[in-house]
Scaffold this motif. Sequence first.
Motif, PDB file in Angstrom:
ATOM      1  N   SER A 325       0.916  -1.207   0.046  1.00  0.00           N
ATOM      2  CA  SER A 325       0.009  -0.052   0.097  1.00  0.00           C
ATOM      3  C   SER A 325       0.863   1.267   0.093  1.00  0.00           C
ATOM      4  O   SER A 325       1.666   1.190   0.832  1.00  0.00           O
ATOM      5  N   VAL A 326       0.490   2.266  -0.840  1.00  0.00           N
ATOM      6  CA  VAL A 326       1.239   3.289  -0.990  1.00  0.00           C
ATOM      7  C   VAL A 326       0.355   4.657  -1.305  1.00  0.00           C
ATOM      8  O   VAL A 326      -0.787   4.367  -1.421  1.00  0.00           O
ATOM      9  N   GLU A 327       0.976   5.780  -0.995  1.00  0.00           N
ATOM     10  CA  GLU A 327       0.414   6.957  -1.401  1.00  0.00           C
ATOM     11  C   GLU A 327       0.797   7.378  -2.745  1.00  0.00           C
ATOM     12  O   GLU A 327       2.075   7.468  -3.031  1.00  0.00           O
ATOM     13  N   LEU A 328      -0.203   7.699  -3.824  1.00  0.00           N
ATOM     14  CA  LEU A 328       0.593   8.066  -5.085  1.00  0.00           C
ATOM     15  C   LEU A 328       0.062   9.296  -5.547  1.00  0.00           C
ATOM     16  O   LEU A 328      -0.710  10.242  -4.904  1.00  0.00           O
ATOM     17  N   PHE A 329       1.325   9.960  -5.756  1.00  0.00           N
ATOM     18  CA  PHE A 329       1.118  11.552  -6.092  1.00  0.00           C
ATOM     19  C   PHE A 329       1.390  11.810  -7.395  1.00  0.00           C
ATOM     20  O   PHE A 329       2.252  11.232  -8.240  1.00  0.00           O
ATOM     21  N   HIS A 330       0.525  12.685  -8.163  1.00  0.00           N
ATOM     22  CA  HIS A 330       0.465  13.110  -9.386  1.00  0.00           C
ATOM     23  C   HIS A 330       0.362  14.656  -9.321  1.00  0.00           C
ATOM     24  O   HIS A 330      -1.086  14.864  -9.119  1.00  0.00           O
ATOM     25  N   HIS A 331       1.098  15.557  -9.640  1.00  0.00           N
ATOM     26  CA  HIS A 331       0.793  16.905  -9.621  1.00  0.00           C
ATOM     27  C   HIS A 331       0.211  17.083  -8.110  1.00  0.00           C
ATOM     28  O   HIS A 331       0.871  16.999  -7.130  1.00  0.00           O
ATOM     29  N   PRO A 336      -4.656   6.937  -2.493  1.00  0.00           N
ATOM     30  CA  PRO A 336      -4.139   5.801  -1.910  1.00  0.00           C
ATOM     31  C   PRO A 336      -4.123   4.628  -3.274  1.00  0.00           C
ATOM     32  O   PRO A 336      -4.976   4.628  -4.034  1.00  0.00           O
ATOM     33  N   ALA A 337      -3.089   3.793  -3.182  1.00  0.00           N
ATOM     34  CA  ALA A 337      -2.871   3.035  -4.327  1.00  0.00           C
ATOM     35  C   ALA A 337      -2.293   1.709  -3.517  1.00  0.00           C
ATOM     36  O   ALA A 337      -1.703   1.666  -2.337  1.00  0.00           O
TER      37      ALA A 337
END
Length: 419
Positions: A325-331, A336-337
């Motif tokens: 489990s990770v935190e996805l950052f885009h701009h 959560p992903a």
Amino acid sequence: MGRVLHETGVLAERTFLANQRQAQKIGKGSFAYAWSLDSTEEERERGVTIDVAIDSFETETKRFTLIDAPGHRDFIPNMISGAAQADTAVLVIDGSNGGFEKGFEGNGQTREHAILVRSLGVQQLVVAVNKLDAVRWAQARFDNIRDQISPFLTQSGFAPNKVFYVPVGATTGENVVERKNEILNSWYEGPTLLKQLDALDVPKRSLEAPLRIPVSNVFRGQSATASGLAIAGRIESGIVQVGDELAALPGDGVGVVRSLEVDGVQVPWAVAGVNASIYLSNIDQRNLNVGSVLCPTTELVPVVSGFSAQIIVFDLEYPIPNGASVELFHHSKDVPAIISSLDAILDKVTGAVTKTKPRMLTKGVSARVHVQLRNPTSGPPRKAEIPLETFASNKNMGRVLFRRGGTTIAAGIVLELTP
């Protein structure tokens, strides 16, 4: 950077003196320049930048948009939002005794800041070694800091000829716009900070690509010339002009560009690379969120719930297993992903597959993985989605970051999209 705004005339003397008096009243006199960008009560009380602040200044040949991003580890998500809008970065190093070591060694933030800006596409870096006046402008201190950080920056992906080191004393203004100190003059012959910024290359803009504007803020304008619902964001590609009909994704909102502002000035159009405020009509505010992407109704940005990516794993305490489990950052968007599959480990130079289906990913490896967004667990059932493009089709829309437990663990580029 508050000193730069003051020296270039953007920060009025009257405003600076007012900030100085207020800062001294609460025992934070040295924060007077920082207060030109740290304007909220919480930021001033805590003495740290929390939100992204934007201003602009001019050098001899260029006009810069200054994005002041947080550095404290508690506000790294905000820092990512700001850094994602940048073409170049100024990494401010504390050159006082023990200052650099505190930020660079162990869990210091200097390392993460450099990794983040490079992962978000920044290629040119100015390293401003500040507070050298505290060590009497010792050349040995400057050289020692440069020698320690240079290999790390190269390892992080910066080309050595795109990294520039400038000694400064922000409190006195030494070598920010002018250099007067005799000791510094005896060994440093390079440019001032402002001249170094002026000498940077202007990146190529994606003017021919479809319009893409990730939303970094949603607000309502209050002035006589600009009022109503608006968004702020950097135009990553394409051109926008008054009268354009734009879709806000994800969602089904469509609005019309009523007016545009760049650096507080109304303009009829704006192009890729510009930070703009866009006032919209005929759209409900519920359809506009930080992390949304504005695009033409005829050239929609893909909205997906999964994708494959090529990533580089950073320094981490525990390996990344399948299903992590990770935190996805885009701009400006973070969701959560799950890293749903570890497809292959790649050679970092050639990109060739060296191992398929690894059990886990460890520090420093390059890998191909599949990422799946996690559906919300609260509210009505709905599918998690994010506006995204492959790196091959739009570089600025195809970069992603991954964090876990408050630490950035990997970054990469989007290879393929999955519904």
